[in-house]
Write an enzyme that holds these catalytic residues in place. Structure first.
Site, PDB file in Angstrom:
ATOM      1  N   TRP A 104      44.378  34.359  89.108  1.00 36.47           N
ATOM      2  CA  TRP A 104      45.288  33.126  88.755  1.00 36.47           C
ATOM      3  C   TRP A 104      44.969  31.860  89.513  1.00 36.47           C
ATOM      4  O   TRP A 104      43.710  31.843  90.279  1.00 36.47           O
ATOM      5  CB  TRP A 104      46.836  33.466  89.231  1.00 36.47           C
ATOM      6  CG  TRP A 104      47.050  33.717  90.646  1.00 36.47           C
ATOM      7  CD1 TRP A 104      46.460  33.503  91.877  1.00 36.47           C
ATOM      8  CD2 TRP A 104      48.232  34.490  91.146  1.00 36.47           C
ATOM      9  NE1 TRP A 104      47.049  33.752  92.923  1.00 36.47           N
ATOM     10  CE2 TRP A 104      48.102  34.516  92.801  1.00 36.47           C
ATOM     11  CE3 TRP A 104      49.483  34.904  90.615  1.00 36.47           C
ATOM     12  CZ2 TRP A 104      48.912  34.845  93.367  1.00 36.47           C
ATOM     13  CZ3 TRP A 104      50.247  35.352  91.388  1.00 36.47           C
ATOM     14  CH2 TRP A 104      50.137  35.474  92.919  1.00 36.47           C
ATOM     15  N   GLU A 105      45.654  30.848  89.226  1.00 36.44           N
ATOM     16  CA  GLU A 105      45.310  29.408  89.684  1.00 36.44           C
ATOM     17  C   GLU A 105      43.880  29.123  88.874  1.00 36.44           C
ATOM     18  O   GLU A 105      43.161  28.410  89.653  1.00 36.44           O
ATOM     19  CB  GLU A 105      44.982  29.358  91.338  1.00 36.44           C
ATOM     20  CG  GLU A 105      45.941  28.299  91.831  1.00 36.44           C
ATOM     21  CD  GLU A 105      47.404  28.323  91.727  1.00 36.44           C
ATOM     22  OE1 GLU A 105      47.975  29.407  91.605  1.00 36.44           O
ATOM     23  OE2 GLU A 105      48.042  27.139  91.995  1.00 36.44           O
TER      24      GLU A 105
END
Lengths: 594, 264
Positions: A402-403
């Site tokens: 993620w990110e």
């Protein structure tokens, strides 16, 4: 003042940076130290004893802990004072993020809430929106979430299908679409939602959970972070008042990408907290576990593991606070009006996009390395849920996804830097050209190093920068505009650049400690830098050669390889002893040693 | 109600303590310093009383400059001002000398209550509190787990656990209370508190400022001398009783218990 020099993003690759020009954890003020203690105390006393309950996804418990964190000010470091926060510097924010590292799923609740859930309003909200939402978010009364990803738009975020259409009376935008993998969805009160106005203009909206047409789907069953809520958010003719448009219609990408930049580096900071906990927990176990009648920490292979975990953590730690300091220096010169301007905020955050990607990749991979060895040191017990190692191992994995996946972040590092070079923002090209000239006369044998503790390492960091520039230059020349399609090449360049930032951050921090407190105080840090540079130089040489072998052929190939060989010339040092000594220190202190 | 809390800085209880080469002191290089946990109970109790009755909480510490960090933490928890007694001549002072220095500061302060910890977790003397009360000529209420101040703020009722029973003591004010575990759960230093603490007054005083004679302090003036420090003995490794059958093992065990452990 020298220590407040403002660097351009990516400038570290072409500039020699002095130790006093970087911020390090040794520069913490008394307030910073107290903030760290409070964050750690909070996690130790409020979170750790509740982890089993939290893992069961307990919304009431999450809510009460969030409120408690809010009461202590832990949610308000980035929120301006006039909106119920503290408006502290980025170092303080990084400290709290690090403190939350060992907070398991609550760290995710906290990270999503204070980062991507609140920051879009902090940086891009208008005064009314700030006054309405920030006090509730900073106190923990409300929980925030961020909705960018869709079933068909993950890394390709701008390919969103969620649509917004102005209502006939002009009072609402009607949103339709589905967002995926939304952290905090199950208990969030506000969602930052991205949708395309009329299917075209990518725009951010502040959506409250009780707006008509807003609902959430089923909880995902995840590998880790069991205590966090992850659901789809469904928008069915959702009515969002026009005053809840965030920033401007058609400028959602500016919010989305810049908020992700900050999220990336905060993720890295939180990973550092996790890494330190792994080292400490692992050595405690290794000191207590007897095999063949001796503690397993007395075995060389266990020592290598402990040392490598701590060394990577030291580099990661040094990178996160260096970047926090870079942001603080840049933000310090903004005036009040600029701080309130979304455009100015976007510009400031965007500056360090390459460093944000670097810290995200390095921090998440250092943590994955540490949790893996943590499990290994615990042997069979590491595989059993009775010990926290098993949870650490599962929880860590999402950080590489993620990110922004570590793959897209690797692409972004050289991609962004080269784009800036073409725009004339970053002088990579002249620097790269200078190297090919320099190489004709450069002889590594004639290099005279001063008699200082880390002279060889300083030299190798300098040489690594030249290797990076040379390889990037060769690739850019060969592929031109098509370089973006050469993912394998970009990835190797990214590896080199990431490791340069890592080595240099650890090196500069250590030099700063030597300058301020003397060589004796920096004894183990010096060993860490020596061992790390020793590990990295051959790797860099290899990455560089792989690219050259792909790009060039014939005489050019031979010439370029000879150039790399010259730049990477390095006589290995005894890193086995260095790592043993670092491990002995960890074993003696029974904790992360730096 | 004006309250003074005396605070000592001690090594964190999780620190690995190493004895120095002189065998009389500990190596302080790798120590993380914290507020003595019993003193922290005192800070918390003082803050709760202040919330109820108003007034000021003053924190007084003694020692090298690093002690300011602990005083700042107490200020961040909510105390109003701090005083650090710091002087090279204080190095090596014993409990009585510490009490004398604290008494010199306190004689210039207005107070209704003084809190100290019941003892420091470092050398476990438990003397400073009672000695200070004696020097100031006020009642000493030791090992207290509950404090109830009268509505008019002129007296206190306190609880001390004694052999599983509770002794309830009433005292006029001013008085000195030494805090025992169980008194309360100390609050965290909140981030707003930390930022406010930065601006709170923290005064430093030398022995000269207090009109004290340096000869009465420090190593040379100790009434108690530390002769030697030794680490607790290492636990010997366990023994596995050898033998082919349970009978043989039992016989061997009985023999060992008799001859080696000498339990019968």
């Amino acid at each position: 003042m020298a220590e407040n020099k403002i660097f351009a993003g990516g400038e570290f690759l072409i500039t020699d940076i002095a130790p006093e020009e970087v911020f390090t954890p040794e520069d913490f003020t008394d307030e910073h130290k107290m903030i760290l203690e409070t964050a750690k105390d909070f996690v130790e006393k409020e979170i750790v004893p509740n982890i089993d309950d939290l893992e069961e996804k307990n919304p009431e418990l999450v809510g009460s802990l969030l409120a408690k964190a809010g009461e202590l000010g832990l949610l308000g470091t980035d929120v301006p004072e006039e909106f119920g926060g503290l408006g502290l510097d980025k170092v303080s924010t990084t400290i709290v993020a690090e403190g939350m590292g060992p907070a398991a799923s609550f760290g995710v609740v906290y990270g999503a809430h204070t980062g991507i859930g609140s920051l879009p309003i902090v940086y891009f909200g208008n005064e009314e929106q700030k006054a309405k939402y920030l006090p509730k978010l900073a106190s923990g009364e409300w929980c925030g979430a961020y909705c960018l990803t869709e079933p068909g738009a993950g890394t390709d975020a701008l390919n969103a299908k969620t649509k917004a259409v102005l209502s006939d009376d002009g009072k609402h935008y009607i949103l339709n679409g589905e967002k995926m993998f939304i952290t905090n969805a199950g208990w969030a009160d506000t969602f930052i939602v991205y949708a395309k106005v009329d299917g075209e203009q990518f725009t951010g909206f502040i959506v409250e959970k009780d707006f008509p047409g807003v609902s959430t789907g089923k909880e995902e069953k995840k590998m880790g972070m069991h205590g966090s809520s992850t659901r789809p958010v469904i928008l069915e003719d959702a009515q969002v008042p026009v005053e809840n448009v965030l920033f401007e219609v058609g400028k959602g990408h500016k919010i989305a990408f810049n908020i992700l930049n900050i999220g990336r580096w905060k993720l890295g900071a939180s990973a550092v907290g996790g890494c330190k906990a792994c080292v400490t927990e692992a050595v405690k176990y290794a000191n207590g576990r007897l095999q063949f009648k001796v503690p397993i920490s007395s075995f060389g292979m266990i020592k290598t593991k402990l040392a490598d975990m701590a060394i990577k953590t030291y580099m990661s730690d040094s990178m996160m606070y260096r970047l926090a300091g870079m942001f603080d220096n840049k933000l310090a010169v903004l005036d009040v009006a600029a701080k309130k301007s979304g455009e100015e905020n976007a510009k400031t955050i965007e500056e360090y996009a390459p460093e944000c990607s670097i810290t995200k990749v390095y921090g998440s991979e250092a943590l994955d390395y540490c949790v893996d060895e943590y499990v290994q040191i615990l042997g069979g017990y590491g595989f059993c849920a009775e010990y926290p190692a098993e949870r650490y191992y599962r929880d860590s994995r999402i950080n590489r996804i993620w990110e922004g996946t570590n793959e897209i972040n690797r692409m972004l590092v050289p991609g962004t830097m080269m784009r800036r070079a073409l725009q004339g923002r970053l002088n990579l090209l002249p620097a790269a050209q200078a190297i090919s000239k320099e190489l004709m006369t450069y002889s590594p044998l004639s290099v005279q190093l001063p008699d200082t503790p880390l002279a060889l390492q300083e030299h190798m960091v300098k040489m690594s920068k030249k290797i990076a520039l040379m390889v990037a230059g060769v690739a850019a020349q060969k592929f031109g505009q098509n370089l973006a399609k050469e993912q394998e090449v970009l990835a190797k360049v990214a590896e080199i650049v990431i490791e340069i930032f890592a080595m240099e951050s650890g090196l500069l921090r250590t030099l700063k400690i030597i300058e301020k407190e003397g060589e004796e105080k920096a004894k183990y840090q010096i060993k860490a830098v020596k061992a790390y540079v020793n590990d990295m130089v051959p790797q860099m040489e290899n990455w560089a050669k792989e690219v050259i072998a792909y790009v060039e052929e014939g005489d050019m190939l031979r010439t370029q390889l000879a150039g790399i060989k010259k730049l990477a010339r390095y006589q290995p040092i005894d890193a086995i002893t260095l790592k043993r000594e670092i491990a002995d220190r960890i074993i003696e202190l029974e904790s992360y040693p730096f | 109600m004006n309250i003074v809390v005396c605070l000592k800085q001690v090594p964190d209880t999780e620190t690995q303590i190493k004895i120095g080469p002189d065998n009389k002191s500990i190596v302080t290089d790798d120590i993380k310093w914290v507020i003595n946990p019993y003193d922290e109970f005192g800070v918390e109790e003082a803050l709760q009383l202040k919330e109820k009755f108003g007034g000021e909480v003053t924190v007084v510490g003694m020692g090298p400059k690093r002690v300011t960090e602990s005083i700042r933490t107490a200020l961040a928890m909510g105390a109003d001002k701090g005083i650090l007694i710091t002087d090279d001549a204080l190095e090596g002072s014993d409990s009585l000398a510490t009490a004398k220095a604290l008494a010199a500061v306190l004689k210039d302060l207005e107070y209704d209550l003084i809190f100290t910890g019941q003892r420091g977790v470092d050398d476990d003397m438990g003397v400073v509190g009672p000695a200070l009360a004696e020097l100031l000529g006020i009642p000493n209420l030791s090992l207290i787990v509950k404090v109830e101040a009268a509505e008019d703020g002129k007296s206190v009722k306190v609880n001390r656990p004694v052999e599983g029973e509770t002794l309830v003591i009433e005292s006029s004010l001013p008085a000195l209370i030494t805090a025992q575990k169980g008194l309360n759960e100390p609050r965290y230093a909140s981030l707003p508190g930390i930022m406010k603490a930065k601006k709170k007054p923290l005064e430093e005083k030398t022995l000269g400022d207090l009109g004290l004679d340096a000869a009465q302090f420090g190593e040379g003036a100790r009434k108690l001398k530390i002769l030697e420090m030794t680490p607790p003995p290492e636990r010997a490794a366990g023994k596995i009783v050898e033998g082919e059958t349970p009978q043989e093992k039992a016989a061997e065990l009985a023999k060992l218990l008799h001859e080696e452990a000498k339990v019968f």
